[in-house]
Design an enzyme around this catalytic site. Structure first.
Site, PDB file in Angstrom:
ATOM      1  N   ASN A 219       0.843  -1.199   0.000  1.00 59.38           N
ATOM      2  CA  ASN A 219       0.000   0.000   0.000  1.00 59.38           C
ATOM      3  C   ASN A 219       0.877   1.247   0.000  1.00 59.38           C
ATOM      4  O   ASN A 219       2.105   1.147  -0.015  1.00 59.38           O
ATOM      5  CB  ASN A 219      -0.959  -0.010   1.198  1.00 59.38           C
ATOM      6  CG  ASN A 219      -0.199  -0.048   2.506  1.00 59.38           C
ATOM      7  OD1 ASN A 219       0.531   0.872   2.836  1.00 59.38           O
ATOM      8  ND2 ASN A 219      -0.344  -1.135   3.255  1.00 59.38           N
ATOM      9  N   ASP A 315      -4.619  -9.415  12.972  1.00 64.25           N
ATOM     10  CA  ASP A 315      -4.644  -7.997  13.353  1.00 64.25           C
ATOM     11  C   ASP A 315      -3.693  -7.828  14.540  1.00 64.25           C
ATOM     12  O   ASP A 315      -4.001  -8.211  15.670  1.00 64.25           O
ATOM     13  CB  ASP A 315      -6.075  -7.596  13.708  1.00 64.25           C
ATOM     14  CG  ASP A 315      -6.208  -6.092  13.886  1.00 64.25           C
ATOM     15  OD1 ASP A 315      -5.300  -5.477  14.480  1.00 64.25           O
ATOM     16  OD2 ASP A 315      -7.214  -5.540  13.424  1.00 64.25           O
TER      17      ASP A 315
HETATM   18  N1  CTP Z   1      -3.608  -2.999  12.258  1.00 63.21           N
HETATM   19  C1  CTP Z   1      -2.792  -4.024  12.693  1.00 63.21           C
HETATM   20  N2  CTP Z   1      -2.782  -5.222  12.034  1.00 63.21           N
HETATM   21  C2  CTP Z   1      -3.558  -5.424  10.963  1.00 63.21           C
HETATM   22  C3  CTP Z   1      -4.384  -4.382  10.510  1.00 63.21           C
HETATM   23  C4  CTP Z   1      -4.367  -3.171  11.183  1.00 63.21           C
HETATM   24  O1  CTP Z   1      -2.071  -3.847  13.674  1.00 63.21           O
HETATM   25  N3  CTP Z   1      -3.521  -6.602  10.356  1.00 63.21           N
HETATM   26  C5  CTP Z   1      -3.625  -1.724  13.012  1.00 63.21           C
HETATM   27  C6  CTP Z   1      -3.036  -0.560  12.264  1.00 63.21           C
HETATM   28  O2  CTP Z   1      -1.657  -0.411  12.560  1.00 63.21           O
HETATM   29  C7  CTP Z   1      -3.841   0.610  12.827  1.00 63.21           C
HETATM   30  C8  CTP Z   1      -5.202   0.001  13.032  1.00 63.21           C
HETATM   31  O3  CTP Z   1      -4.982  -1.387  13.219  1.00 63.21           O
HETATM   32  O4  CTP Z   1      -3.350   1.028  14.088  1.00 63.21           O
HETATM   33  C9  CTP Z   1      -6.075   0.212  11.840  1.00 63.21           C
HETATM   34  O5  CTP Z   1      -7.271  -0.414  12.038  1.00 63.21           O
HETATM   35  P1  CTP Z   1      -7.990  -1.283  10.908  1.00 63.21           P
HETATM   36  O6  CTP Z   1      -9.286  -1.727  11.469  1.00 63.21           O
HETATM   37  O7  CTP Z   1      -7.153  -2.353  10.397  1.00 63.21           O
HETATM   38  O8  CTP Z   1      -8.135  -0.265   9.783  1.00 63.21           O
HETATM   39  P2  CTP Z   1      -8.476  -0.725   8.380  1.00 63.21           P
HETATM   40  O9  CTP Z   1      -7.477  -1.704   7.831  1.00 63.21           O
HETATM   41  O10 CTP Z   1      -8.653   0.521   7.614  1.00 63.21           O
HETATM   42  O11 CTP Z   1      -9.808  -1.565   8.665  1.00 63.21           O
HETATM   43  P3  CTP Z   1     -11.291  -1.304   8.230  1.00 63.21           P
HETATM   44  O12 CTP Z   1     -11.347  -1.852   6.858  1.00 63.21           O
HETATM   45  O13 CTP Z   1     -12.075  -2.061   9.264  1.00 63.21           O
HETATM   46  O14 CTP Z   1     -11.538   0.175   8.335  1.00 63.21           O
END
Ligand code: CTP
Length: 411
Positions: A219, A315
């Site tokens: 990304n 996550d």
């Molecule tokens: N994060 C993480 N591990 C993942 C995904 C996200 O630690 N596999 C952490 C990121 O570092 C950030 C937060 O979670 O601090 C972001 O939340 P997240 O719900 O993952 O955001 P999005 O990926 O945008 O999810 P959504 O599609 O639910 O908005």
């Protein structure tokens, strides 16, 4: 007055009227990058060499230019007759670059003819002077006597360097390099360390999930926000471990780097180091999915449609939230809509103490930008909006909140 609990180092950048004044812009940029709040104060002569607007743009702070300007000078921000006292009380360090022969003389003899010299008399913190002038002026007995006086009073002097001067002469008198001056500022401030004793584990950057040995899914995260937080935390005395995905920026000074590629590697790096951490800050844009069966060999192109099956990654933040203990845990949320509601949902779902939320898809902030604009969403408190500013300034504001959370955790 300085807000209660705000421990971001504050620096007054005094700028004298000499050709080297243009280099004060670079110094301002470096100081802001290091997470300091910078208040520029220019002498009237300095404004002939560089505009207050340049300094205001770099520091995101109104520039003070004259003691009695009042309404006569629209660039002045004098809000009260005693602002020179307020500025003196609110700041931790005064650095003057360039310090002209005239300023050295005024400082040495306690003159108070304008804002900078008056405020200097009211200032009780450390003073750092970076002189710049013509070699003969530098060597003049009066200048040297003034310097001797100032040194005896505990002022620090950086430079000047020897070299080509604007006047065409070659010799001592050139302003020290902005980086050297910034390092001298940092050395003076380091003693403050409001995060001393904390071990802060930070993730930053994107992750890369292998499709085959040469291709990945990734990304647009640049890592700038996470690196700015790491730099500011180290500056404030914390032991910092930065677990970073692949980025194109240099490691911040005094930070232990752990370089990873995939979400799985990042998770293992974090969980393996969590024990020692009192604070976890999850800034990384971790991939939510990865190819379920990465190929061992490079995929060859054909004319057929290609599908890649993706499986969810774990996550990391949610896993840390589950075993959080007394740690302070901070998440990030980049959203295109419903910023506050989404931040609150993630705060609960991932058991965080605070979520730093920002709107993405706007120009000038977010992923690849040098600036950001965020909402700090805490448990049981009103959200705190941090206006658009350099990522280093945002980093300092986030760490101010974390320092407060750690203070309450220790009470
Ligand atoms: N994060 C993480 N591990 C993942 C995904 C996200 O630690 N596999 C952490 C990121 O570092 C950030 C937060 O979670 O601090 C972001 O939340 P997240 O719900 O993952 O955001 P999005 O990926 O945008 O999810 P959504 O599609 O639910 O908005």
């Amino acid at each position: 007055m300085r807000p209660e609990g705000d421990r971001t180092p504050r620096v007054i950048l005094g700028i004298g009227g000499g050709i080297a004044a243009y280099k004060s812009a670079e110094l301002a940029r470096l100081l802001v990058q290091r997470g300091y709040r910078v208040q520029p104060v220019m002498t009237a002569a300095a404004t002939q060499f560089i505009t207050p607007l340049a300094l205001a743009s770099l520091t995101h702070t109104k520039v003070i230019t004259n003691l009695f300007a009042g309404q006569a000078d629209p660039s002045s921000v004098l809000s009260s007759a005693i602002e020179h006292i307020d500025v003196a009380l609110e700041n931790d360090l005064l650095v003057v670059a360039p310090a002209t022969a005239d300023l050295l003389a005024q400082f040495a003899h306690g003159l108070a003819g304008d804002f900078l010299t008056t405020m200097h008399l009211a200032f009780t913190g450390p003073v750092l002077l970076a002189p710049a002038m013509n070699t003969n002026m530098w060597n003049h007995a009066a200048t040297q006597a003034n310097l001797k006086l100032l040194r005896e009073r505990g002022y620090s002097i950086v430079g000047p360097d020897a070299g080509d001067l604007a006047c065409g002469m070659v010799g001592a008198g050139r302003l020290a390099e902005p980086l050297e001056i910034a390092d001298a500022v940092t050395a003076q401030l380091q003693g403050r360390g409001d995060l001393a004793g904390e071990t802060i584990l930070i993730t930053a950057g994107p992750t890369q999930e292998a499709i085959d040995p040469v291709r990945t899914i990734t990304n647009r995260s640049s890592g700038k926000m996470g690196y700015a937080i790491a730099a500011n935390a180290a500056l404030r005395g914390a032991k910092v471990i930065l677990v970073s995905g692949p980025v194109a920026i240099a490691a911040p000074p005094k930070v232990e780097m752990v370089r990873v590629e995939s979400a799985e590697e990042m998770k293992n790096a974090v969980l393996g180091r969590l024990e020692a951490a009192s604070v976890f800050i999850s800034v990384a844009a971790v991939a939510d999915y990865r190819p379920s069966k990465p190929a061992n060999r490079k995929l060859k192109k054909t004319s057929a449609l290609l599908s890649i099956e993706l499986e969810p990654t774990s996550d990391i933040l949610a896993e840390v939230g589950k075993i959080k203990g007394s740690r302070v845990v901070i998440g990030f949320a980049a959203e295109t809509e419903n910023l506050l509601a989404e931040a609150r949902r993630k705060l609960e779902a991932k058991n965080c103490d605070m979520v730093v939320a920002n709107l993405v898809g706007q120009s000038g902030t977010g992923f690849e930008s040098d600036e950001n604009e965020v909402l700090l969403v805490r448990r049981g408190g009103d959200p705190v909006a941090i206006a658009k500013a350099a990522k280093a300034t945002i980093a300092a504001a986030i760490l101010d909140q974390i320092a407060n959370l750690r203070l309450s955790a220790r009470r």
